[in-house]
Structures are given as C-alpha cells and as structure tokens.
Design a protein around this motif. Structure first.
Motif, PDB file in Angstrom:
ATOM      1  N   HIS A 210      53.298  18.078  45.857  1.00 38.33           N
ATOM      2  CA  HIS A 210      53.561  19.230  44.993  1.00 38.33           C
ATOM      3  C   HIS A 210      54.677  20.111  45.567  1.00 38.33           C
ATOM      4  CE1 HIS A 210      50.034  20.446  47.449  1.00 38.33           C
ATOM      5  NE2 HIS A 210      50.676  21.580  47.559  1.00 38.33           N
ATOM      6  N   MET A 211      54.809  20.168  46.898  1.00 32.84           N
ATOM      7  CA  MET A 211      55.922  20.915  47.496  1.00 32.84           C
ATOM      8  C   MET A 211      57.244  20.206  47.226  1.00 32.84           C
ATOM      9  SD  MET A 211      56.694  23.627  49.053  1.00 32.84           S
ATOM     10  CE  MET A 211      57.468  24.459  50.413  1.00 32.84           C
ATOM     11  N   ALA A 212      57.239  18.884  47.281  1.00 35.53           N
ATOM     12  CA  ALA A 212      58.458  18.120  47.004  1.00 35.53           C
ATOM     13  C   ALA A 212      58.942  18.348  45.567  1.00 35.53           C
ATOM     14  CB  ALA A 212      58.216  16.631  47.255  1.00 35.53           C
ATOM     15  N   LYS A 213      58.013  18.556  44.663  1.00 37.19           N
ATOM     16  CA  LYS A 213      58.364  18.850  43.274  1.00 37.19           C
ATOM     17  C   LYS A 213      58.829  20.307  43.123  1.00 37.19           C
ATOM     18  CE  LYS A 213      56.398  19.173  38.652  1.00 37.19           C
ATOM     19  NZ  LYS A 213      55.177  19.184  37.870  1.00 37.19           N
ATOM     20  N   PHE A 214      58.124  21.221  43.778  1.00 39.73           N
ATOM     21  CA  PHE A 214      58.388  22.645  43.651  1.00 39.73           C
ATOM     22  C   PHE A 214      59.718  23.068  44.284  1.00 39.73           C
ATOM     23  CE2 PHE A 214      58.133  26.683  46.004  1.00 39.73           C
ATOM     24  CZ  PHE A 214      58.042  27.582  44.952  1.00 39.73           C
ATOM     25  N   ALA A 215      59.991  22.589  45.492  1.00 38.26           N
ATOM     26  CA  ALA A 215      61.120  23.089  46.288  1.00 38.26           C
ATOM     27  C   ALA A 215      62.466  23.028  45.574  1.00 38.26           C
ATOM     28  CB  ALA A 215      61.177  22.370  47.632  1.00 38.26           C
ATOM     29  N   PRO A 216      62.850  21.908  44.982  1.00 44.13           N
ATOM     30  CA  PRO A 216      64.171  21.895  44.331  1.00 44.13           C
ATOM     31  C   PRO A 216      64.237  22.805  43.099  1.00 44.13           C
ATOM     32  CG  PRO A 216      63.095  19.751  44.090  1.00 44.13           C
ATOM     33  CD  PRO A 216      62.237  20.578  44.993  1.00 44.13           C
ATOM     34  N   GLN A 217      63.124  22.921  42.395  1.00 40.51           N
ATOM     35  CA  GLN A 217      63.099  23.818  41.234  1.00 40.51           C
ATOM     36  C   GLN A 217      63.243  25.264  41.688  1.00 40.51           C
ATOM     37  OE1 GLN A 217      59.255  22.431  39.789  1.00 40.51           O
ATOM     38  NE2 GLN A 217      60.255  21.592  37.972  1.00 40.51           N
ATOM     39  N   ALA A 218      62.513  25.634  42.728  1.00 40.73           N
ATOM     40  CA  ALA A 218      62.582  27.003  43.248  1.00 40.73           C
ATOM     41  C   ALA A 218      63.958  27.283  43.845  1.00 40.73           C
ATOM     42  CB  ALA A 218      61.491  27.220  44.288  1.00 40.73           C
ATOM     43  N   ASP A 219      64.488  26.338  44.612  1.00 40.57           N
ATOM     44  CA  ASP A 219      65.795  26.530  45.242  1.00 40.57           C
ATOM     45  C   ASP A 219      66.892  26.782  44.211  1.00 40.57           C
ATOM     46  OD1 ASP A 219      64.625  26.210  47.723  1.00 40.57           O
ATOM     47  OD2 ASP A 219      65.369  24.156  48.013  1.00 40.57           O
ATOM     48  N   ALA A 220      66.792  26.120  43.069  1.00 43.88           N
ATOM     49  CA  ALA A 220      67.810  26.278  42.021  1.00 43.88           C
ATOM     50  C   ALA A 220      67.832  27.698  41.455  1.00 43.88           C
ATOM     51  CB  ALA A 220      67.568  25.269  40.902  1.00 43.88           C
ATOM     52  N   LEU A 221      66.721  28.424  41.564  1.00 48.46           N
ATOM     53  CA  LEU A 221      66.619  29.776  41.015  1.00 48.46           C
ATOM     54  C   LEU A 221      66.758  30.869  42.075  1.00 48.46           C
ATOM     55  CD1 LEU A 221      63.563  29.171  38.638  1.00 48.46           C
ATOM     56  CD2 LEU A 221      65.997  29.157  38.031  1.00 48.46           C
ATOM     57  N   THR A 222      66.721  30.490  43.344  1.00 53.73           N
ATOM     58  CA  THR A 222      66.653  31.448  44.444  1.00 53.73           C
ATOM     59  C   THR A 222      67.993  32.108  44.745  1.00 53.73           C
ATOM     60  OG1 THR A 222      64.818  30.256  45.453  1.00 53.73           O
ATOM     61  CG2 THR A 222      66.095  31.679  46.907  1.00 53.73           C
ATOM     62  N   LEU A 223      67.968  33.444  44.805  1.00 53.23           N
ATOM     63  CA  LEU A 223      69.126  34.210  45.273  1.00 53.23           C
ATOM     64  C   LEU A 223      69.006  34.486  46.767  1.00 53.23           C
ATOM     65  CD1 LEU A 223      69.450  36.827  42.377  1.00 53.23           C
ATOM     66  CD2 LEU A 223      70.770  34.715  42.698  1.00 53.23           C
ATOM     67  N   SER A 224      67.790  34.788  47.226  1.00 52.74           N
ATOM     68  CA  SER A 224      67.542  34.974  48.661  1.00 52.74           C
ATOM     69  C   SER A 224      66.085  34.642  48.958  1.00 52.74           C
ATOM     70  CB  SER A 224      67.860  36.403  49.104  1.00 52.74           C
ATOM     71  OG  SER A 224      66.950  37.321  48.538  1.00 52.74           O
ATOM     72  N   LYS A 225      65.859  34.281  50.220  1.00 48.77           N
ATOM     73  CA  LYS A 225      64.515  33.899  50.651  1.00 48.77           C
ATOM     74  C   LYS A 225      64.394  34.167  52.143  1.00 48.77           C
ATOM     75  CE  LYS A 225      61.766  29.670  51.233  1.00 48.77           C
ATOM     76  NZ  LYS A 225      61.814  28.214  51.069  1.00 48.77           N
ATOM     77  N   SER A 226      63.262  34.738  52.554  1.00 48.52           N
ATOM     78  CA  SER A 226      62.981  34.888  53.983  1.00 48.52           C
ATOM     79  C   SER A 226      61.534  34.481  54.226  1.00 48.52           C
ATOM     80  CB  SER A 226      63.231  36.318  54.458  1.00 48.52           C
ATOM     81  OG  SER A 226      62.307  37.204  53.859  1.00 48.52           O
ATOM     82  N   VAL A 227      61.303  33.922  55.397  1.00 50.22           N
ATOM     83  CA  VAL A 227      59.972  33.425  55.768  1.00 50.22           C
ATOM     84  C   VAL A 227      59.586  34.041  57.110  1.00 50.22           C
ATOM     85  CG1 VAL A 227      58.579  31.381  56.287  1.00 50.22           C
ATOM     86  CG2 VAL A 227      60.414  31.245  54.579  1.00 50.22           C
ATOM     87  N   ARG A 228      58.357  34.550  57.167  1.00 50.04           N
ATOM     88  CA  ARG A 228      57.795  35.051  58.420  1.00 50.04           C
ATOM     89  C   ARG A 228      56.502  34.309  58.701  1.00 50.04           C
ATOM     90  NH1 ARG A 228      56.664  41.136  58.158  1.00 50.04           N
ATOM     91  NH2 ARG A 228      55.943  40.708  60.252  1.00 50.04           N
ATOM     92  N   ILE A 229      56.297  33.989  59.958  1.00 51.95           N
ATOM     93  CA  ILE A 229      55.059  33.336  60.407  1.00 51.95           C
ATOM     94  C   ILE A 229      54.293  34.340  61.259  1.00 51.95           C
ATOM     95  CG2 ILE A 229      54.062  31.442  61.738  1.00 51.95           C
ATOM     96  CD1 ILE A 229      55.591  30.538  59.191  1.00 51.95           C
ATOM     97  N   LEU A 230      53.017  34.511  60.959  1.00 49.86           N
ATOM     98  CA  LEU A 230      52.147  35.423  61.697  1.00 49.86           C
ATOM     99  C   LEU A 230      50.860  34.697  62.075  1.00 49.86           C
ATOM    100  CD1 LEU A 230      52.456  38.414  59.213  1.00 49.86           C
ATOM    101  CD2 LEU A 230      53.662  38.184  61.379  1.00 49.86           C
ATOM    102  N   LEU A 231      50.182  35.185  63.090  1.00 45.06           N
ATOM    103  CA  LEU A 231      48.856  34.688  63.424  1.00 45.06           C
ATOM    104  C   LEU A 231      47.854  35.747  62.997  1.00 45.06           C
ATOM    105  CD1 LEU A 231      49.435  33.096  66.925  1.00 45.06           C
ATOM    106  CD2 LEU A 231      49.427  31.997  64.681  1.00 45.06           C
ATOM    107  N   ARG A 232      46.868  35.341  62.223  1.00 47.68           N
ATOM    108  CA  ARG A 232      45.855  36.261  61.708  1.00 47.68           C
ATOM    109  C   ARG A 232      44.806  36.493  62.781  1.00 47.68           C
ATOM    110  NH1 ARG A 232      42.445  34.767  56.354  1.00 47.68           N
ATOM    111  NH2 ARG A 232      41.911  36.871  55.668  1.00 47.68           N
ATOM    112  N   LEU A 233      44.642  37.755  63.168  1.00 49.40           N
ATOM    113  CA  LEU A 233      43.699  38.107  64.222  1.00 49.40           C
ATOM    114  C   LEU A 233      42.361  38.567  63.692  1.00 49.40           C
ATOM    115  CD1 LEU A 233      46.155  40.018  66.566  1.00 49.40           C
ATOM    116  CD2 LEU A 233      45.525  37.587  66.592  1.00 49.40           C
TER     117      LEU A 233
END
Length: 103
Positions: free
Chosen positions: A71-94
């Motif tokens: 489902h990510m392989a299907k989603f990613a190109p569709q989302a990328d085609a519409l994306t102007l900007s994107k940022s990702v943060r990784i956190l550990l839930r305490l």
C-alpha cells in the motif's frame, strides 16, 4: 514505541484529493500492519493544504515494514506528485498520556 511525524504541504486545489489519499493510507496501514498502532491524519483548519500525520509503530523495524508495504508503494508516487513540501521527524514515545506506566 516509535513515532513518526510527517508534515506535508500541497496546493489548496489538491487538498481534497490528498486528504483522500492520506485517509486510504491510514486505513491500509492500520488494517494490514499489526505493529502500526496509530495512524492519525490531521489538517490545519487555517492553512488549506497543510497536513500532519502522527504514526505510532512498535519499533523501527515495524516502520520499515510500513515503508516496504504494497500500500505504501501505491501511495508514495501519488502523494509525491501532489507534494509541495514534506518533512519527517522520528521520536521515541516515552509515555502514552494515560494514568498507567510509560510504554
């Protein structure tokens, strides 16, 4: 727990289509990934086209399974085609906000 925060910006005209893509991705992730515990899709009511995902996985390996899913392989190109900007943060839930002990 392994938390992923993704901030996305798309054009206001693409916002409805993008929101639908995100909603489908959330449903697929929760239904098909046993170690995906939370997949919230949020939008900024003051900035049409601004979206935030809040995802919680058991660990980094579970997030890698998510990244490699069909489902990510299907989603990613569709989302990328519409994306102007994107940022990702990784956190550990305490803690999970409940009255119980940290998770």
């Amino acid at each position: 727990m392994y938390v992923v925060l993704v901030d996305w910006t798309v054009s206001a005209s693409d916002a409805p289509q993008f929101a639908a893509l995100l909603a489908e991705q959330a449903r697929n992730s929760l239904a098909n990934e046993v170690d995906c515990h939370v997949f919230d899709v949020c939008s900024d009511p003051e900035a049409q086209g601004s979206f935030t995902l809040y995802e919680v996985y058991s660990d980094a390996a579970a997030f890698q399974v998510h990244l490699e899913s069909a489902h990510m392989a299907k989603f990613a190109p569709q989302a990328d085609a519409l994306t102007l900007s994107k940022s990702v943060r990784i956190l550990l839930r305490l803690a999970d906000g409940s009255s119980g002990p940290p998770v």
